[in-house]
Write a protein that holds these residues in place. Structure first.
Motif, PDB file in Angstrom:
ATOM      1  N   CYS A   1       0.825  -0.902  -0.225  1.00  0.00           N
ATOM      2  CA  CYS A   1      -0.307  -0.018   0.011  1.00  0.00           C
ATOM      3  C   CYS A   1       1.292   1.105   0.010  1.00  0.00           C
ATOM      4  CB  CYS A   1      -1.322   0.078   1.298  1.00  0.00           C
ATOM      5  SG  CYS A   1      -2.237  -0.938   1.239  1.00  0.00           S
ATOM      6  N   GLN A   2       0.214   1.971  -0.961  1.00  0.00           N
ATOM      7  CA  GLN A   2       1.235   3.377  -0.858  1.00  0.00           C
ATOM      8  C   GLN A   2      -0.378   4.642  -0.696  1.00  0.00           C
ATOM      9  OE1 GLN A   2       3.375   4.395  -4.466  1.00  0.00           O
ATOM     10  NE2 GLN A   2       4.563   5.332  -3.050  1.00  0.00           N
ATOM     11  N   VAL A   3       0.290   5.643   0.060  1.00  0.00           N
ATOM     12  CA  VAL A   3      -0.427   7.064   0.195  1.00  0.00           C
ATOM     13  C   VAL A   3       0.366   8.142   0.050  1.00  0.00           C
ATOM     14  CG1 VAL A   3      -1.016   8.619   2.573  1.00  0.00           C
ATOM     15  CG2 VAL A   3      -0.659   5.580   2.569  1.00  0.00           C
ATOM     16  N   LEU A   4      -0.823   8.235  -1.228  1.00  0.00           N
ATOM     17  CA  LEU A   4      -0.728   9.163  -2.157  1.00  0.00           C
ATOM     18  C   LEU A   4      -1.932  10.503  -1.710  1.00  0.00           C
ATOM     19  CD1 LEU A   4      -0.682   7.335  -5.892  1.00  0.00           C
ATOM     20  CD2 LEU A   4       1.275   7.276  -4.148  1.00  0.00           C
ATOM     21  N   ILE A   5      -0.957  11.815  -1.561  1.00  0.00           N
ATOM     22  CA  ILE A   5      -1.515  13.217  -0.935  1.00  0.00           C
ATOM     23  C   ILE A   5      -1.774  14.243  -2.283  1.00  0.00           C
ATOM     24  CG2 ILE A   5      -1.980  12.552   1.230  1.00  0.00           C
ATOM     25  CD1 ILE A   5       0.686  14.798   1.854  1.00  0.00           C
ATOM     26  N   ASN A   6      -2.408  15.233  -2.565  1.00  0.00           N
ATOM     27  CA  ASN A   6      -1.854  16.395  -2.945  1.00  0.00           C
ATOM     28  C   ASN A   6      -2.439  17.529  -2.394  1.00  0.00           C
ATOM     29  OD1 ASN A   6      -1.202  18.146  -5.360  1.00  0.00           O
ATOM     30  ND2 ASN A   6      -2.897  17.016  -6.664  1.00  0.00           N
ATOM     31  N   THR A   7      -2.217  18.417  -2.744  1.00  0.00           N
ATOM     32  CA  THR A   7      -2.992  19.613  -3.102  1.00  0.00           C
ATOM     33  C   THR A   7      -4.164  20.414  -4.151  1.00  0.00           C
ATOM     34  OG1 THR A   7      -4.026  21.987  -1.286  1.00  0.00           O
ATOM     35  CG2 THR A   7      -1.627  21.047  -2.038  1.00  0.00           C
ATOM     36  N   LEU A   8      -5.331  20.620  -3.846  1.00  0.00           N
ATOM     37  CA  LEU A   8      -6.063  20.755  -5.381  1.00  0.00           C
ATOM     38  C   LEU A   8      -6.616  22.397  -4.436  1.00  0.00           C
ATOM     39  CD1 LEU A   8      -8.268  18.227  -6.097  1.00  0.00           C
ATOM     40  CD2 LEU A   8      -6.439  18.297  -6.881  1.00  0.00           C
ATOM     41  N   GLY A   9      -6.017  22.980  -3.446  1.00  0.00           N
ATOM     42  CA  GLY A   9      -5.600  24.691  -3.557  1.00  0.00           C
ATOM     43  C   GLY A   9      -7.372  25.567  -3.076  1.00  0.00           C
ATOM     44  N   GLY A  10      -7.615  26.249  -2.834  1.00  0.00           N
ATOM     45  CA  GLY A  10      -9.022  26.610  -2.184  1.00  0.00           C
ATOM     46  C   GLY A  10      -9.224  27.736  -3.812  1.00  0.00           C
ATOM     47  N   ALA A  11     -10.262  28.000  -3.267  1.00  0.00           N
ATOM     48  CA  ALA A  11     -11.124  28.575  -5.334  1.00  0.00           C
ATOM     49  C   ALA A  11     -10.099  29.611  -6.027  1.00  0.00           C
ATOM     50  CB  ALA A  11     -12.728  29.175  -5.113  1.00  0.00           C
ATOM     51  N   GLU A  12      -9.247  30.247  -4.842  1.00  0.00           N
ATOM     52  CA  GLU A  12      -7.816  31.417  -5.702  1.00  0.00           C
ATOM     53  C   GLU A  12      -8.267  30.605  -6.728  1.00  0.00           C
ATOM     54  OE1 GLU A  12      -5.787  35.008  -4.301  1.00  0.00           O
ATOM     55  OE2 GLU A  12      -7.753  34.446  -2.587  1.00  0.00           O
ATOM     56  N   ALA A  13      -7.000  29.513  -5.561  1.00  0.00           N
ATOM     57  CA  ALA A  13      -5.800  28.554  -6.768  1.00  0.00           C
ATOM     58  C   ALA A  13      -6.644  27.670  -7.737  1.00  0.00           C
ATOM     59  CB  ALA A  13      -5.098  28.290  -4.940  1.00  0.00           C
ATOM     60  N   ARG A  14      -7.202  27.297  -7.688  1.00  0.00           N
ATOM     61  CA  ARG A  14      -7.697  27.014  -9.070  1.00  0.00           C
ATOM     62  C   ARG A  14      -7.626  27.761  -9.581  1.00  0.00           C
ATOM     63  NH1 ARG A  14     -10.493  21.927  -7.136  1.00  0.00           N
ATOM     64  NH2 ARG A  14     -11.523  22.151  -8.757  1.00  0.00           N
ATOM     65  N   LEU A  15      -8.979  28.792  -9.978  1.00  0.00           N
ATOM     66  CA  LEU A  15      -9.313  29.761 -10.680  1.00  0.00           C
ATOM     67  C   LEU A  15      -7.729  29.972 -11.604  1.00  0.00           C
ATOM     68  CD1 LEU A  15     -11.609  30.579 -11.715  1.00  0.00           C
ATOM     69  CD2 LEU A  15     -11.573  32.520 -10.867  1.00  0.00           C
ATOM     70  N   ALA A  16      -6.485  30.531 -10.399  1.00  0.00           N
ATOM     71  CA  ALA A  16      -5.207  30.720 -11.179  1.00  0.00           C
ATOM     72  C   ALA A  16      -4.847  29.397 -12.325  1.00  0.00           C
ATOM     73  CB  ALA A  16      -4.432  31.184  -9.993  1.00  0.00           C
ATOM     74  N   TYR A  17      -4.765  28.816 -11.142  1.00  0.00           N
ATOM     75  CA  TYR A  17      -4.372  26.674 -12.527  1.00  0.00           C
ATOM     76  C   TYR A  17      -5.352  26.661 -13.393  1.00  0.00           C
ATOM     77  CZ  TYR A  17      -2.184  22.123 -12.857  1.00  0.00           C
ATOM     78  OH  TYR A  17      -1.720  21.641 -12.790  1.00  0.00           O
ATOM     79  N   ARG A  18      -6.030  26.567 -13.149  1.00  0.00           N
ATOM     80  CA  ARG A  18      -7.028  27.121 -14.767  1.00  0.00           C
ATOM     81  C   ARG A  18      -6.267  27.538 -15.822  1.00  0.00           C
ATOM     82  NH1 ARG A  18     -12.825  25.354 -15.836  1.00  0.00           N
ATOM     83  NH2 ARG A  18     -12.250  26.464 -17.919  1.00  0.00           N
TER      84      ARG A  18
END
Ligand code: HAM
Length: 428
Positions: free
Chosen positions: A158-175
């Motif tokens: 088993c391997q635990v993978l994690i990430n962050t998708l940021g909040g709404a502001e970061a998501r918009l900028a990333y998009r």
């Protein structure tokens, strides 16, 4: 016409059901220790619930809903448990009742997918939802809880993978940055990814199509678009996981398939067992915007769900479940039925599994059946025993036998089944 089960919907026979029960038991015991309490919701919901929560651009809503054909209502079989739990939380004004709510659920989910190993159209999920805590400590605790559960179940690799998708502001900028990155070269993308470019470009990152995977090389990272608050949240999750001793890998490409995630997201994947390419045993994350979007108060939330079939595949042969010991009762003739029924009742009251064979077969055939069923003890009663108030106790593993009073039979059976701890209950 032969009636068959619906494609991708499996019957679970008793031997397999016991394996499910064991995983469910470990799941319950684990999550109850963390304060989660059981929630049961209907299998059917108003279709609009999933449009508003699971998300219009998710594959689940776009392609995999099982719709119920009724003229006056638009209903659907649930593809996941998170929207139903959110509906219950809002409808019961849980926020006014308690600052933090923790629920778990176990049950079937339905997605009209192309069935393959580890991917079915009806499958079982066990999941948790936690409302009212913005994290990051509870994020780490949840991930740690899940890692420990996979350890308890002895799931290999088993391997635990994690990430962050940021909040709404970061998501918009990333998009915006992603669209800028893919746009000049969009002819290199698969048709599916080109459609995603318009509605949800993040999903291109977890496309399995080799063309998309190649096009993703050098794509901007969401980690570079995080606000300082998002970045701090994520680093605190990681620090807490280190404190807890939970091994994890940060996977910047982990984006998850449902639309609602914000900030922390995670999966546990398995490389062992018989699971093959469907390696995500469980997945989840934070979804701080969903409840408000469904008409509730703004409420931070985090949860996960694990696929029970995938857990069983990953466990492989490690999940062998021993049946509890069985006592077989063989009455020789209908005159002994009454006395045999009484002995059977007393044994069952002591928790022994009892099979009473009153079909009128020969002793030889009954004993063959007892052996085939794995019984350790057989009780035999004919007219002679009935008159004497006795019963024969046959030890099917040691192949010896003795005759005892009917009154004392449970005591002897329990001793043979190595359940001496229950002897006193049996005699009373
Ligand atoms: P999900 O990633 O769609 O998340 O599903 C969670 C798990 O359910 C998967 O990791 C997999 O083990 C199992 N699963 C999904 N689809 C299938 C299928 N067709 N056949 C067999 N197993 C499957 C969710 O469902 C979210 N509701 C998790 C969550 C809860 N996020 C926040 N709270």
């Amino acid at each position: 016409m032969k009636i068959r089960a619906v494609k991708g919907m499996n019957d679970i026979l008793p031997e397999e059901a016991r394996k499910f029960q064991r995983v469910e038991r470990v799941f319950r015991e684990t999550v109850e220790c963390y304060g989660f309490r059981e929630l049961r919701t209907p299998l059917v919901e108003d279709l609009s619930l999933f449009h508003k929560s699971t998300g219009e651009t998710s594959e689940v809503v776009q392609k995999q809903m099982f719709l119920l054909d009724r003229s006056d209502e638009r209903l659907a079989l649930r593809p996941e448990g998170t929207p139903s739990a959110a509906r219950v939380y809002i409808g019961n004004k849980m926020q006014a009742r308690e600052p933090v709510t923790k629920w778990f659920y176990i049950g079937p989910m339905f997605r009209a997918e192309r069935p393959q190993r580890g991917r079915y159209r009806q499958f079982y999920q066990a999941g948790c939802e936690l409302y009212g805590d913005p994290g990051p400590i509870c994020d780490a605790e949840m991930i740690d809880m899940l890692y420990r559960m996979t350890q308890k179940l002895a799931i290999p690799g088993c391997q635990v993978l994690i990430n962050t998708l940021g909040g709404a502001e970061a998501r918009l900028a990333y998009r915006t940055r992603l669209v800028e990155f893919f746009e000049p070269n969009k002819s290199a993308l698969s048709e599916h990814a080109r459609a995603r470019l318009l509605d949800n470009p993040l999903r291109i990152l977890d496309s399995k199509d080799p063309r998309d995977q190649e096009a993703c090389a050098g794509a901007p990272m969401l980690l570079d678009c995080l606000t300082p608050q998002d970045a701090e949240h994520f680093s605190m999750v990681q620090a807490a996981l280190r404190d807890l001793g939970t091994p994890f890998v940060v996977d910047p490409r982990l984006v998850r398939g449902l639309d609602y995630y914000t900030r922390t997201c995670f999966e546990i994947v398995s490389t062992g067992g018989e699971i093959g390419s469907q390696s995500a045993l469980l997945g989840g994350g934070r979804y701080d915007g969903m409840l408000e979007g469904l008409g509730g108060e703004p409420t931070p939330a985090i949860g996960f769900a694990m696929g029970l079939e995938r857990i069983l595949l990953a466990m492989g042969s490690a999940n062998t479940q021993e049946e509890p010991p069985l006592c077989f009762i063989a009455p020789l003739g209908s005159s002994t039925f009454g006395a045999c029924l009484k002995v059977a009742s007393r044994l069952r009251e002591s928790g022994v599994w009892v099979e009473l064979d009153a079909r009128g077969n020969s002793l030889k055939s009954m004993l063959r059946r007892a052996n085939n069923m794995g019984a350790r003890v057989a009780l035999v009663m004919g007219d002679a025993e009935l008159e004497g108030g006795t019963i024969q106790v046959k030890n099917l593993t040691g192949h010896d036998s003795t005759t005892v009073s009917q009154q004392d039979a449970p005591l002897h059976v329990l001793a043979l089944l190595h359940r001496k701890d229950q002897t006193s209950e049996a005699i009373s």
